[in-house]
Design a protein around this motif. Structure first.
Motif, PDB file in Angstrom:
ATOM      1  N   VAL A 259      30.155  -8.149   7.281  1.00  0.00           N
ATOM      2  CA  VAL A 259      29.173  -7.301   7.947  1.00  0.00           C
ATOM      3  C   VAL A 259      28.057  -6.981   6.955  1.00  0.00           C
ATOM      4  N   ILE A 260      26.827  -7.295   7.331  1.00  0.00           N
ATOM      5  CA  ILE A 260      25.657  -7.000   6.502  1.00  0.00           C
ATOM      6  C   ILE A 260      25.011  -5.723   7.020  1.00  0.00           C
ATOM      7  N   VAL A 261      24.829  -4.759   6.123  1.00  0.00           N
ATOM      8  CA  VAL A 261      24.236  -3.479   6.502  1.00  0.00           C
ATOM      9  C   VAL A 261      22.881  -3.340   5.807  1.00  0.00           C
ATOM     10  N   PRO A 262      21.769  -3.411   6.537  1.00  0.00           N
ATOM     11  CA  PRO A 262      20.452  -3.232   5.919  1.00  0.00           C
ATOM     12  C   PRO A 262      20.167  -1.754   5.669  1.00  0.00           C
ATOM     13  N   ASN A 263      19.462  -1.473   4.595  1.00  0.00           N
ATOM     14  CA  ASN A 263      19.099  -0.102   4.251  1.00  0.00           C
ATOM     15  C   ASN A 263      17.663  -0.074   3.750  1.00  0.00           C
ATOM     16  N   LYS A 264      16.948   0.980   4.104  1.00  0.00           N
ATOM     17  CA  LYS A 264      15.571   1.157   3.660  1.00  0.00           C
ATOM     18  C   LYS A 264      15.520   2.370   2.733  1.00  0.00           C
ATOM     19  N   LEU A 265      15.230   2.113   1.448  1.00  0.00           N
ATOM     20  CA  LEU A 265      15.279   3.163   0.438  1.00  0.00           C
ATOM     21  C   LEU A 265      13.890   3.482  -0.102  1.00  0.00           C
ATOM     22  N   ASN A 266      13.724   4.722  -0.499  1.00  0.00           N
ATOM     23  CA  ASN A 266      12.508   5.145  -1.186  1.00  0.00           C
ATOM     24  C   ASN A 266      12.723   4.939  -2.679  1.00  0.00           C
ATOM     25  N   GLY A 267      11.945   4.037  -3.275  1.00  0.00           N
ATOM     26  CA  GLY A 267      12.137   3.704  -4.678  1.00  0.00           C
ATOM     27  C   GLY A 267      12.004   4.891  -5.609  1.00  0.00           C
ATOM     28  N   LYS A 268      11.214   5.894  -5.231  1.00  0.00           N
ATOM     29  CA  LYS A 268      11.025   7.064  -6.085  1.00  0.00           C
ATOM     30  C   LYS A 268      12.306   7.883  -6.226  1.00  0.00           C
ATOM     31  N   ASN A 269      13.252   7.686  -5.309  1.00  0.00           N
ATOM     32  CA  ASN A 269      14.512   8.426  -5.347  1.00  0.00           C
ATOM     33  C   ASN A 269      15.701   7.510  -5.620  1.00  0.00           C
ATOM     34  N   THR A 270      15.430   6.348  -6.200  1.00  0.00           N
ATOM     35  CA  THR A 270      16.471   5.331  -6.364  1.00  0.00           C
ATOM     36  C   THR A 270      16.624   4.941  -7.824  1.00  0.00           C
TER      37      THR A 270
END
Length: 235
Positions: free
Chosen positions: A106-117
């Motif tokens: 199962v592939i789970v896509p995620n959208k992250l804010n780089g400033k908080n990563t």
């Protein structure tokens, strides 16, 4: 605590970012919808995650660097809805898991804010890198066992890991490395940490060289012969 922006949530993102290193593009085969109901995420304090899985047939995963990671051919894989969608997201990160209920990856896509990563490289080993340790000779193992395998590891770091980190430095808040054990005086002199910002690399290397030279790192030769019992032959 210093650097309070490093929250538990950021450390969770680390795993997703490491997995993103191996994410590969997939074909667009026929799709069908499936529901993995037994794994629906539900927490009254948060939200209900709709675990609706989209099935793709004839997919090959991890095909970016076949010389280092063997491509994984699957009859089918599933894509789940996104789990994380940060405000102002600018990073697309794929996480992978295996579902025994769905009987597939199962592939789970995620959208992250780089400033908080943050990206954390877990335990990079300095073996056979012309600076740290070397496998004990004439017979012995370290890291990936033999010097030949360690060369593959070092080449992978050079070809894949370092370019990935360099490409991501301007897009994430923090790039760090975890080391095993505690922060001893030698590594404290060589590496910055959350609580230690002052280093002296030259002094640290001299201390490490002196420490390494004080240890007997030679291995014993392969045993030429040894006694066996004729009455107890076991393979």
């Amino acid at each position: 605590m210093k650097n309070q922006w490093i929250t538990r949530r950021v450390f969770y993102f680390v795993l997703l970012l490491i997995l993103a290193l191996f994410a590969s593009s997939c074909d667009s085969p026929e799709k069908e919808v499936s529901m993995d109901q037994s794994e629906t995420l539900y927490n009254e304090a948060d939200f209900i995650y709709s675990n609706e899985l989209v099935k793709s047939k004839g997919v090959t995963l991890f095909k970016d660097w076949p010389e280092y990671v063997q491509p994984l051919k699957q009859d089918y894989v599933y894509t789940a809805p996104e789990l994380i969608n940060d405000p102002g997201a600018d990073l697309l990160v794929k996480a992978f898991r295996y579902s025994y209920n769905a009987r597939g990856v199962v592939i789970v896509p995620n959208k992250l804010n780089g400033k908080n990563t943050a990206i954390i490289v877990v335990h990079p080993w300095g073996v056979d890198d012309n600076l740290g340790y070397s496998p004990p000779e004439p017979a012995g193992i370290a890291l990936f066992c033999t010097p030949e395998k360690n060369k593959v590891y070092q080449k992978h770091v050079k070809d894949v890991l370092v370019p990935f980190l360099d490409a991501m430095r301007d897009h994430v808040r923090f790039v760090g490395y975890s080391l095993t054990g505690t922060e001893d005086e030698i590594r404290k002199t060589m590496y910055k940490s959350i609580d230690n910002k002052t280093i002296n690399t030259k002094s640290g290397l001299e201390k490490f060289k002196a420490f390494k030279n004080s240890k007997n790192l030679m291995g014993k030769p392969v045993i030429r012969d040894f006694k066996l019992s004729r009455g107890r032959r076991t393979l």
